[in-house]
Design an enzyme around this catalytic site. Structure first.
Site, PDB file in Angstrom:
ATOM      1  N   CYS A 130       2.044  -6.619  -7.348  1.00 54.49           N
ATOM      2  CA  CYS A 130       0.988  -5.612  -7.318  1.00 54.49           C
ATOM      3  C   CYS A 130      -0.345  -6.297  -7.013  1.00 54.49           C
ATOM      4  CB  CYS A 130       0.888  -4.873  -8.643  1.00 54.49           C
ATOM      5  SG  CYS A 130      -0.513  -3.743  -8.672  1.00 54.49           S
ATOM      6  N   LYS A 165      10.595  -7.601  -6.682  1.00 54.86           N
ATOM      7  CA  LYS A 165       9.804  -6.960  -5.616  1.00 54.86           C
ATOM      8  C   LYS A 165       8.809  -7.958  -5.045  1.00 54.86           C
ATOM      9  CE  LYS A 165       7.480  -2.703  -4.341  1.00 54.86           C
ATOM     10  NZ  LYS A 165       7.118  -1.355  -4.769  1.00 54.86           N
ATOM     11  N   THR A 193       2.668  -3.638  -1.063  1.00 53.98           N
ATOM     12  CA  THR A 193       1.570  -3.338  -0.138  1.00 53.98           C
ATOM     13  C   THR A 193       0.852  -4.600   0.334  1.00 53.98           C
ATOM     14  OG1 THR A 193       0.174  -3.045  -2.080  1.00 53.98           O
ATOM     15  CG2 THR A 193       1.115  -1.070  -1.102  1.00 53.98           C
ATOM     16  N   GLY A 265       7.787   5.440   0.281  1.00 56.26           N
ATOM     17  CA  GLY A 265       6.591   5.464  -0.558  1.00 56.26           C
ATOM     18  C   GLY A 265       5.565   6.492  -0.160  1.00 56.26           C
TER      19      GLY A 265
END
Lengths: 306, 259
Positions: A130, A165, A193, A265
């Site tokens: 993240c 991830k 992202t 997403g």
């Protein structure tokens, strides 16, 4: 086995379409709109040990063919997720993938040790990527050594398979993928992202209160395809591919890049019915492309690389 | 909640950059509460985020609704270029609207709006008028040219307008209008407001202990359905808790969230 079903560690998916974490709340938000049992799985919103407030607003900004977000892992904390969010999904015929985040190894371990107790949680997605939190998140995902160490630690306590991830915000993603495989990861999900920024012309300040945010949407799909292709050539564990999937052709492109299932997403925001639509459209497109079944396609892609 | 390709019945520029869009479709059946919004998909494939726009008027007999929006960027500009006969992807109705159960005949109700926060107050005003309430509309605009629906609101009740530059009505902001209105009606039964943060703060400040003050909030949104946690505001009771504007709002009771 249906032609859409795929089998991954811990996950017997009736189809490969999985709403991606952060884009689907804790699932219930979309249950008003369609039967969640239609989905392959749900990657629910990141859960941390304690509740997290998240970042100040504005938390989102639009970009060409994409968006930036800096939500900051807002969630009600492990205990509430275990008592409220996960049980409310038990009524669906759905294996859940629990996304776990933390700001220290001890926090990741504590959440991973417990979250698999929920009967419908069949896998953990370890969020080490993240880009929107100061502590934790991406700090764990940009170093192969740190990612491997964390993977080993959570594997000791996790009661369900663990998928890591990965972040695209690295010079070379392959060594990190290899390191987490070596450390015992059951699978990989990718990509998270891309770190980005927008500046307001009037205020001359960043549009997002956080300054930077994570770029997602169709604009990042080529990056995702390239990275999935690189990683799946280098590791043997399965990869759930995501990053800009917006149509059925994107789903198949992810498989051709080496993925074994597909996360969706940002497009949930543009079209809340995107996931059931993709599931519905997939067989026809497979017919047109001469794809008998997804398991056969996965096998074919793997064999073509030998 | 439904997603539908709604038919555009008309598109009118009410004031510079302010457009009224009339839409027809089955989705109108579900539009029950004033203060709700629709999430409109921009007719450009490169712009992914829908635009949340409040419902300005709902006509169940004709299966039509009106939304009024301001062109602020390329997304709303693309919507403004659509014409009668074209279709647009609409998701809705979304969010919780205004609570009007407490309103009785002859109750004095203040309805306070500013700029592009004014549109949802028209449908609200019509419903309050049906309840035979006495309505006092207090509206602030930047300048005379930005004013719209003056005649329509005047037909529902008393209308007081302020402009920042004094080009029309009272010179000043809606806070000044509230002071003036309180001299005429010192004890309104309810207060409803929609507009910029400063306006909402002024309303909350002027009616701090009032039991029926309802404020419609605005925040940048992504999903519109409570899933992404983008459009949050802080709970007043527990500052460690965020409330989602799209799902738990956009209308909150005064004192519920930090403005």
């Amino acid at each position: 086995m249906s032609r859409l079903s795929v089998k991954l560690p811990g996950l017997d998916l009736k189809n490969p379409i999985i709403p991606a974490s952060g884009c689907f709340g804790f699932g219930d938000e979309y249950s008003k709109y369609y039967d969640l049992s239609l989905l392959g799985s749900i990657m629910v919103k990141a859960t941390t040990l304690e509740k997290r407030y998240g970042n100040p607003t504005p938390r989102v900004a639009e970009t060409p063919s994409g968006m930036l977000n800096a939500i900051g892992l807002q969630n009600p904390g492990l205990e509430t997720v275990m008592t409220n969010q996960l049980p409310s999904l038990e009524k669906y015929d759905l294996p859940i993938i629990a996304n776990v985040a933390g700001s220290s190894e001890a926090e990741y371990v504590a959440v991973c040790a417990k979250i698999g107790d929920a009967p419908n949680v069949k896998a953990i997605e370890l969020n080490i990527s993240c880009p929107n939190v100061k502590e934790g998140g991406i700090a764990f995902g940009t170093s192969a050594e740190v990612a491997a160490s964390l993977t080993r630690a959570v594997k000791k306590v996790a009661k369900v398979p663990v998928y890591i991830k990965l972040s695209p915000n690295v010079t070379n993603i392959v060594p990190i993928a290899k390191a987490v495989e070596e450390a015992g990861a059951d699978g990989i999900t990718m990509i998270n992202t891309l770190l980005g920024m927008r500046i307001d012309l009037n205020t001359r300040k960043p549009v997002l209160a956080n300054g930077t945010g994570g770029l997602s949407g169709p604009g990042i799909k080529p990056v995702a395809i390239r990275m999935i292709n690189e990683v799946t050539r280098a590791v043997d564990i399965p990869v759930i591919g995501m990053g800009g999937v917006s149509c059925v052709d994107d789903v198949i492109e992810m498989f051709l890049a080496g993925a074994s299932a597909v996360g969706v997403g940002t497009m949930n925001f543009t079209d809340p019915y995107i996931c059931p639509k993709l599931i519905d459209e997939l067989p026809k497109r497979m017919d047109e492309l001469g794809i008998e079944s997804l398991e056969a396609l996965i096998k074919e892609v793997k064999e073509s690389r030998k | 909640m439904k997603q539908e390709m709604m038919l555009i019945e008309s598109q009118i520029e009410l004031a510079p950059r302010i457009f009224e869009l009339t839409l027809k479709g089955e989705l109108v059946e579900q539009m029950e509460t004033s203060g709700q919004f629709v999430h409109i998909r921009v007719p450009r494939s490169d712009l992914l985020l829908r635009r949340p726009i409040s419902l300005a008027e709902v006509n169940h007999e004709e299966s039509t609704c009106k939304v009024i929006y301001r062109v602020d960027g390329c997304g709303t500009r693309a919507i403004s270029e659509l014409v009668k006969g074209q279709e647009i992807d609409v998701l809705g109705p979304l969010g919780n609207g205004f609570t009007t159960d407490f309103v009785k005949e002859d109750d004095v109700i203040f309805v306070v709006g500013g700029g592009i926060g004014v549109p949802p107050l028209y449908e609200l005003g019509k419903r309050l008028k049906d309840k035979k309430a006495k309505l006092v509309f207090l509206q602030g605009f930047g300048t005379k040219d930005a004013i719209f629906y003056e005649k329509e609101f005047s037909e529902l009740g008393m209308l007081m307008i302020a402009t920042d530059d004094g080009s029309y009505g009272y010179k000043g902001h809606t806070g000044h209008l509230i002071e003036k209105a309180l001299k005429i009606y010192p004890n309104p039964t309810g207060v409803f407001a929609c507009g910029p943060t400063g306006l909402l703060r002024a309303v909350e400040g002027a009616f701090s202990d009032h039991p029926h003050v309802y404020l419609s909030m605005e925040e940048r949104m992504a999903c519109g359905v409570g899933a992404c946690y983008a459009c949050v505001c802080q709970s007043k009771e527990d500052p460690t808790v965020n409330k989602k504007v799209c799902d738990e709002g956009p209308v909150f009771k005064s004192g519920e969230v930090i403005i």
